[in-house]
Design an enzyme around this catalytic site. Structure first.
Site, PDB file in Angstrom:
ATOM      1  N   THR A  25     -37.076  31.805  52.362  1.00 13.02           N
ATOM      2  CA  THR A  25     -37.881  32.900  51.896  1.00 13.02           C
ATOM      3  C   THR A  25     -39.368  32.971  52.478  1.00 13.02           C
ATOM      4  O   THR A  25     -40.008  31.811  52.823  1.00 13.02           O
ATOM      5  CB  THR A  25     -38.156  33.043  50.322  1.00 13.02           C
ATOM      6  OG1 THR A  25     -39.022  33.973  50.038  1.00 13.02           O
ATOM      7  CG2 THR A  25     -38.455  31.783  49.678  1.00 13.02           C
ATOM      8  N   ASP A  26     -39.839  34.250  52.699  1.00 16.90           N
ATOM      9  CA  ASP A  26     -41.312  34.328  53.104  1.00 16.90           C
ATOM     10  C   ASP A  26     -42.269  33.842  52.054  1.00 16.90           C
ATOM     11  O   ASP A  26     -43.496  33.655  52.206  1.00 16.90           O
ATOM     12  CB  ASP A  26     -41.605  35.563  53.512  1.00 16.90           C
ATOM     13  CG  ASP A  26     -41.446  36.886  52.436  1.00 16.90           C
ATOM     14  OD1 ASP A  26     -41.034  36.310  51.339  1.00 16.90           O
ATOM     15  OD2 ASP A  26     -41.449  37.677  52.805  1.00 16.90           O
ATOM     16  N   GLU A  27     -41.803  33.640  51.049  1.00 17.83           N
ATOM     17  CA  GLU A  27     -42.738  33.085  49.930  1.00 17.83           C
ATOM     18  C   GLU A  27     -43.249  31.871  49.698  1.00 17.83           C
ATOM     19  O   GLU A  27     -44.176  31.457  49.264  1.00 17.83           O
ATOM     20  CB  GLU A  27     -41.894  33.301  48.325  1.00 17.83           C
ATOM     21  CG  GLU A  27     -41.475  34.749  48.270  1.00 17.83           C
ATOM     22  CD  GLU A  27     -41.096  35.064  46.559  1.00 17.83           C
ATOM     23  OE1 GLU A  27     -41.611  34.506  45.801  1.00 17.83           O
ATOM     24  OE2 GLU A  27     -40.069  36.209  46.627  1.00 17.83           O
ATOM     25  N   TYR A  56     -40.827  28.466  42.128  1.00 13.16           N
ATOM     26  CA  TYR A  56     -39.735  28.894  43.036  1.00 13.16           C
ATOM     27  C   TYR A  56     -39.997  28.569  44.324  1.00 13.16           C
ATOM     28  O   TYR A  56     -39.304  28.060  45.171  1.00 13.16           O
ATOM     29  CB  TYR A  56     -39.239  30.483  42.641  1.00 13.16           C
ATOM     30  CG  TYR A  56     -38.611  30.970  43.932  1.00 13.16           C
ATOM     31  CD1 TYR A  56     -37.133  30.577  44.159  1.00 13.16           C
ATOM     32  CD2 TYR A  56     -39.102  32.119  44.714  1.00 13.16           C
ATOM     33  CE1 TYR A  56     -36.423  31.097  45.160  1.00 13.16           C
ATOM     34  CE2 TYR A  56     -38.356  32.735  45.676  1.00 13.16           C
ATOM     35  CZ  TYR A  56     -36.861  32.163  45.975  1.00 13.16           C
ATOM     36  OH  TYR A  56     -36.383  32.750  46.905  1.00 13.16           O
ATOM     37  N   LYS A  67     -38.503  25.997  47.025  1.00  6.72           N
ATOM     38  CA  LYS A  67     -37.868  26.463  48.360  1.00  6.72           C
ATOM     39  C   LYS A  67     -38.569  25.744  49.453  1.00  6.72           C
ATOM     40  O   LYS A  67     -37.808  25.505  50.551  1.00  6.72           O
ATOM     41  CB  LYS A  67     -37.851  28.118  48.613  1.00  6.72           C
ATOM     42  CG  LYS A  67     -37.141  28.645  47.700  1.00  6.72           C
ATOM     43  CD  LYS A  67     -35.433  28.461  47.789  1.00  6.72           C
ATOM     44  CE  LYS A  67     -34.775  29.050  49.088  1.00  6.72           C
ATOM     45  NZ  LYS A  67     -33.601  28.660  49.212  1.00  6.72           N
TER      46      LYS A  67
HETATM   47  P1  NAD Z   1     -29.015  34.805  43.737  1.00  6.47           P
HETATM   48  O1  NAD Z   1     -29.596  34.544  42.577  1.00  6.47           O
HETATM   49  O2  NAD Z   1     -28.389  36.182  43.462  1.00  6.47           O
HETATM   50  O3  NAD Z   1     -27.475  33.740  43.494  1.00  6.47           O
HETATM   51  C1  NAD Z   1     -27.803  32.662  43.894  1.00  6.47           C
HETATM   52  C2  NAD Z   1     -26.416  31.790  43.873  1.00  6.47           C
HETATM   53  O4  NAD Z   1     -26.459  30.521  43.902  1.00  6.47           O
HETATM   54  C3  NAD Z   1     -25.723  32.179  42.507  1.00  6.47           C
HETATM   55  O5  NAD Z   1     -24.194  32.767  42.546  1.00  6.47           O
HETATM   56  C4  NAD Z   1     -25.503  30.962  41.672  1.00  6.47           C
HETATM   57  O6  NAD Z   1     -24.610  30.892  41.138  1.00  6.47           O
HETATM   58  C5  NAD Z   1     -25.787  29.887  42.768  1.00  6.47           C
HETATM   59  N1  NAD Z   1     -26.251  28.723  42.463  1.00  6.47           N
HETATM   60  C6  NAD Z   1     -27.387  28.526  41.777  1.00  6.47           C
HETATM   61  N2  NAD Z   1     -27.682  27.134  41.666  1.00  6.47           N
HETATM   62  C7  NAD Z   1     -26.525  26.495  42.166  1.00  6.47           C
HETATM   63  C8  NAD Z   1     -26.023  24.994  42.348  1.00  6.47           C
HETATM   64  N3  NAD Z   1     -26.934  23.947  42.011  1.00  6.47           N
HETATM   65  N4  NAD Z   1     -24.994  24.925  43.192  1.00  6.47           N
HETATM   66  C9  NAD Z   1     -24.115  25.803  43.518  1.00  6.47           C
HETATM   67  N5  NAD Z   1     -24.461  27.156  43.474  1.00  6.47           N
HETATM   68  C10 NAD Z   1     -25.776  27.466  42.457  1.00  6.47           C
HETATM   69  O7  NAD Z   1     -29.695  34.614  45.014  1.00  6.47           O
HETATM   70  P2  NAD Z   1     -30.122  35.686  46.300  1.00  6.47           P
HETATM   71  O8  NAD Z   1     -31.132  36.445  45.650  1.00  6.47           O
HETATM   72  O9  NAD Z   1     -28.878  36.385  46.880  1.00  6.47           O
HETATM   73  O10 NAD Z   1     -30.502  34.605  47.077  1.00  6.47           O
HETATM   74  C11 NAD Z   1     -29.729  33.823  48.192  1.00  6.47           C
HETATM   75  C12 NAD Z   1     -30.763  32.969  48.906  1.00  6.47           C
HETATM   76  O11 NAD Z   1     -31.741  33.678  49.746  1.00  6.47           O
HETATM   77  C13 NAD Z   1     -31.593  32.148  47.949  1.00  6.47           C
HETATM   78  O12 NAD Z   1     -31.581  30.785  48.738  1.00  6.47           O
HETATM   79  C14 NAD Z   1     -33.244  32.731  48.304  1.00  6.47           C
HETATM   80  O13 NAD Z   1     -33.866  31.869  47.729  1.00  6.47           O
HETATM   81  C15 NAD Z   1     -33.094  33.388  49.408  1.00  6.47           C
HETATM   82  N6  NAD Z   1     -33.843  34.659  49.472  1.00  6.47           N
HETATM   83  C16 NAD Z   1     -33.847  35.487  48.465  1.00  6.47           C
HETATM   84  C17 NAD Z   1     -34.530  36.617  48.737  1.00  6.47           C
HETATM   85  C18 NAD Z   1     -34.274  37.839  47.668  1.00  6.47           C
HETATM   86  O14 NAD Z   1     -35.136  38.716  47.813  1.00  6.47           O
HETATM   87  N7  NAD Z   1     -33.531  37.628  46.710  1.00  6.47           N
HETATM   88  C19 NAD Z   1     -35.551  36.724  49.608  1.00  6.47           C
HETATM   89  C20 NAD Z   1     -35.506  35.773  50.587  1.00  6.47           C
HETATM   90  C21 NAD Z   1     -34.766  34.430  50.454  1.00  6.47           C
HETATM   91  P1  TYD Z   2     -39.165  40.398  42.492  1.00  5.40           P
HETATM   92  O1  TYD Z   2     -37.745  41.355  42.537  1.00  5.40           O
HETATM   93  O2  TYD Z   2     -38.970  39.459  41.287  1.00  5.40           O
HETATM   94  O3  TYD Z   2     -39.007  39.636  43.637  1.00  5.40           O
HETATM   95  P2  TYD Z   2     -40.242  38.420  44.321  1.00  5.40           P
HETATM   96  O4  TYD Z   2     -41.128  38.094  43.248  1.00  5.40           O
HETATM   97  O5  TYD Z   2     -39.498  37.147  44.679  1.00  5.40           O
HETATM   98  O6  TYD Z   2     -40.975  39.207  45.414  1.00  5.40           O
HETATM   99  O7  TYD Z   2     -40.297  41.107  42.520  1.00  5.40           O
HETATM  100  C1  TYD Z   2     -40.741  41.947  43.386  1.00  5.40           C
HETATM  101  C2  TYD Z   2     -42.036  42.470  43.149  1.00  5.40           C
HETATM  102  O8  TYD Z   2     -41.969  43.425  41.928  1.00  5.40           O
HETATM  103  C3  TYD Z   2     -43.058  41.452  42.728  1.00  5.40           C
HETATM  104  O9  TYD Z   2     -44.383  41.931  43.263  1.00  5.40           O
HETATM  105  C4  TYD Z   2     -43.041  41.422  41.209  1.00  5.40           C
HETATM  106  C5  TYD Z   2     -42.690  42.819  40.774  1.00  5.40           C
HETATM  107  N1  TYD Z   2     -42.221  43.143  39.697  1.00  5.40           N
HETATM  108  C6  TYD Z   2     -42.434  44.076  38.649  1.00  5.40           C
HETATM  109  O10 TYD Z   2     -43.776  44.536  39.014  1.00  5.40           O
HETATM  110  N2  TYD Z   2     -41.871  44.391  37.433  1.00  5.40           N
HETATM  111  C7  TYD Z   2     -40.723  43.560  37.385  1.00  5.40           C
HETATM  112  O11 TYD Z   2     -40.233  43.808  36.057  1.00  5.40           O
HETATM  113  C8  TYD Z   2     -40.180  42.653  38.140  1.00  5.40           C
HETATM  114  C9  TYD Z   2     -38.996  42.002  38.029  1.00  5.40           C
HETATM  115  C10 TYD Z   2     -40.800  42.418  39.637  1.00  5.40           C
END
Ligand code: NAD
Ligand code: TYD
Length: 331
Positions: free
Chosen positions: A123-125, A147, A151
């Site tokens: 992630t960019d985070e 988080y 990462k």
């Molecule tokens: P998600 O939370 O929807 O899904 C995570 C999955 O991982 C789930 O199916 C969960 O059961 C599985 N999991 C968790 N812990 C586990 C473990 N110990 N062993 C095996 N499986 C496990 O996640 P997402 O939002 O689809 O994100 C996927 C990846 O992309 C992550 O690595 C996240 O850090 C990265 N990412 C997410 C975002 C975003 O906006 N959601 C942005 C950038 C990067």
């Molecule tokens: P989120 O979807 O949790 O992703 P991330 O924190 O990983 O970027 O949140 C996206 C943005 O929205 C973040 O600035 C937090 C804000 N947010 C709210 O304002 N209200 C909410 O209920 C949630 C879940 C997020």
């Protein structure tokens, strides 16, 4: 080619499983997923009987299991993680276990079995918050939430396994995902489903925090481009330039769902809340990738999907889905 996709029952992982099966007739996919609250086998209904696909329930931090699973794998793409910032603030331990120790277990197995490529989905985070300009692949890590810190830990391990052992690792840092099948705890699906249920949407602080957004299919295509053409040992940012303040997204969703601003609940800000994320994806674009779905198109598809798949998210929001799919899938 046999690919291990970890976290393949989650949001982006399940989209990736379906994307690779659809686009590569000769591929074999093993999905290793612990099925935490975020893992949902319903996301994979359309491929569950595909002979090229196999599901294994398990933890990426379970070294013995991972060793067993990775034995005959060519490529690992590690999507598995604990992913929600708010949960990491309440209870960081699971994040450290999965995002750091889980990554370690996968890297160790990759080392033992001479994996051809290991792609870390990150992630960019990890870069922290930036007021002006964009993060590049060389920007230092300054994570601000547990988080982001976990990462970052996993990503550092990846780098060290390349430098020390020559493991063919590539790390990716993506902006925020959105699209169908996203668990309704993240901003966009939470707000859509709350509005569809005539509930208010909780905007943190002043709502002026900016995130950059990528639609599911564009992220899958980016990983595909990196898998095919990415250079071993390199880092790639995945970004679209779609930078939007949270309050603007909120207003777009209100309009789409036919609500007014009385549905906004201005709530206390998230602790350590990053103000802005923005990343430079020039390096990835040199591999021939560019986003194909603009924010407007993506948000329309997303809202339509949640409108048409009420049962999927209602089961999750009511808490019934874990029992439901345990029964349904005997896991
Ligand atoms: P998600 O939370 O929807 O899904 C995570 C999955 O991982 C789930 O199916 C969960 O059961 C599985 N999991 C968790 N812990 C586990 C473990 N110990 N062993 C095996 N499986 C496990 O996640 P997402 O939002 O689809 O994100 C996927 C990846 O992309 C992550 O690595 C996240 O850090 C990265 N990412 C997410 C975002 C975003 O906006 N959601 C942005 C950038 C990067
Ligand atoms: P989120 O979807 O949790 O992703 P991330 O924190 O990983 O970027 O949140 C996206 C943005 O929205 C973040 O600035 C937090 C804000 N947010 C709210 O304002 N209200 C909410 O209920 C949630 C879940 C997020």
């Amino acid at each position: 080619m046999k690919i291990l996709i970890t976290g393949g029952a989650g949001f982006m992982g399940s989209n990736a499983v379906k994307y690779f099966l659809k686009n590569y007739p000769d591929i074999q996919i093993v999905n290793l997923d612990k099925l935490t609250y975020a893992g949902n086998l319903e996301n994979l209904k359309e491929v569950e009987n595909d002979f090229r696909y196999k599901f294994i329930k398990g933890d990426i931090a379970d070294e013995k299991l991972v060793d067993e699973v990775v034995k005959d794998i060519d490529v690992i793409i590690n999507y598995a993680a604990e992913t929600h910032v708010d949960r990491s603030i309440l209870d960081p331990k699971a994040f450290i276990t999965t995002d750091v120790l889980g990554t370690y277990a996968l890297l160790e197995a990759a080392r033992k079995y001479n994996i051809k490529k290991y792609i870390q989905i990150s992630t960019d985070e990890v870069f922290g918050s930036i007021n002006n300009g964009k993060f590049t692949e060389e920007s230092p890590f300054e994570p601000n939430s547990p988080y982001a810190a976990s990462k970052a830990g996993g990503d550092h391990l990846c780098r060290s396994y390349f430098k020390t052992y020559g493991i063919p690792v590539i790390v990716t840092h993506s902006c925020n995902f959105f699209g169908p099948y996203q668990y309704p705890e993240k901003l966009i699906p939470l707000f859509i489903t709350n509005l569809l249920e005539n509930k208010k949407v909780p905007v943190y602080g002043d709502g002026q925090q900016v995130r950059e957004w990528i639609f599911t299919e564009d992220h899958c295509r980016a990983i595909d481009a990196i898998l095919q053409k990415g250079e071993i040992g390199e880092v790639y940012n995945i970004g679209t330039g779609n930078e939007i303040p949270n309050i603007e997204i909120t207003k777009i969703l209100l309009k789409k769902i036919g609500k007014d601003e009385s549905s906004i609940d201005h709530v206390k800000d998230r602790p350590g809340h990053d103000r802005r994320y923005a990343i430079d994806s020039t390096k990835l674009r040199k591999l021939g990738w560019q986003p194909e779905v603009n924010f407007e198109q993506g948000i329309k598809q997303t809202v339509d999907w949640y409108e048409q798949n009420e049962q999927w998210w209602k089961r999750i929001k009511s808490g019934e889905y874990l029992e439901y799919y345990k029964k349904q899938y005997q896991v």
